[in-house]
Design an enzyme around this catalytic site. Structure first.
Site, short mmCIF file in Angstrom:
data_model
loop_
_atom_site.label_atom_id
_atom_site.label_comp_id
_atom_site.label_asym_id
_atom_site.label_seq_id
_atom_site.Cartn_x
_atom_site.Cartn_y
_atom_site.Cartn_z
N TYR A 45 0.79 -1.23 0.00
CA TYR A 45 0.00 0.00 0.00
C TYR A 45 0.83 1.28 0.00
CZ TYR A 45 -3.73 -3.29 1.04
OH TYR A 45 -4.61 -4.33 0.96
N HIS A 58 -8.72 1.82 -5.70
CA HIS A 58 -7.89 0.95 -4.85
C HIS A 58 -6.44 1.33 -5.05
CE1 HIS A 58 -11.35 -1.50 -4.04
NE2 HIS A 58 -11.63 -1.46 -5.33
C1 DQA Z 1 -7.68 -1.96 -1.12
C2 DQA Z 1 -7.67 -3.39 -1.68
C3 DQA Z 1 -8.55 -4.30 -0.85
O1 DQA Z 1 -8.54 -5.61 -1.38
C4 DQA Z 1 -8.05 -4.35 0.57
O2 DQA Z 1 -8.92 -5.13 1.38
C5 DQA Z 1 -7.85 -3.01 1.18
C6 DQA Z 1 -7.30 -1.93 0.34
C7 DQA Z 1 -6.68 -1.05 -1.86
O3 DQA Z 1 -6.79 0.17 -1.73
O4 DQA Z 1 -5.78 -1.54 -2.55
O5 DQA Z 1 -8.02 -2.81 2.37
O6 DQA Z 1 -8.98 -1.42 -1.30
#
Ligand code: DQA
Length: 149
Positions: free
Chosen positions: A24, A101
């Protein structure tokens, strides 16, 4: 009047910067908020940036957006892959919706490759990190201009 976009973030995104940085990134949610706000200001839009770990709270915010906002940008995080309730709220909102995402959900676990939210979204941006939020603001600006509202 300045158009307002609700930018809604789901569970665990409050931990950005600390949480699995190899997936992330190292920017915090506050960093993401500042980037999103800066892009919105350049485009003459206002943002209302929120995060909750609770599904019901997010549903309430989508319902609030229906009354007071002009568009929604949503990173529903883990709820993306589970929440019919959030999808229902987004569909009821009758607003432009861009799903975001940080990670590329199509390069990850198979269960992340299905999104309930996408059924209620005009478009999806994923895999571009925090930049995706800025791009979502641009997309929303285009949609609002096309709508001519
Ligand atoms: C997310 C991707 C999702 O699968 C995950 O559960 C998240 C973050 C992303 O920003 O990449 O919490 O939404």
């Amino acid at each position: 009047m300045v158009k307002t976009i609700f930018v809604l973030n789901g569970p665990n995104l409050n931990l950005l910067g600390k949480r699995e940085p190899e997936i992330y990134g190292t920017e915090t949610l506050e960093d993401v908020r500042m980037r999103t706000e800066a892009r919105a200001q350049q485009l003459g839009l206002a943002i209302d940036f929120r995060q909750s770990n609770n599904e019901g709270q997010l549903v309430d915010w989508v319902q609030e957006a229906r009354e007071v906002a002009d568009a929604i940008i949503m990173n529903a995080a883990g709820l993306t892959h589970t929440s019919v309730a959030l999808l229902d709220a987004l569909q009821a909102a009758e607003l432009p919706v861009v799903e975001v995402h940080l990670s590329n959900i199509f390069r990850r676990d198979p269960f992340r490759q299905h999104s309930y939210i996408s059924l209620g979204a005009n478009g999806v941006i994923c895999g571009l990190g925090a930049k995706g939020y800025e791009l979502a603001v641009e997309a929303v600006a285009d949609i609002i201009i096309k709508q001519g509202s």
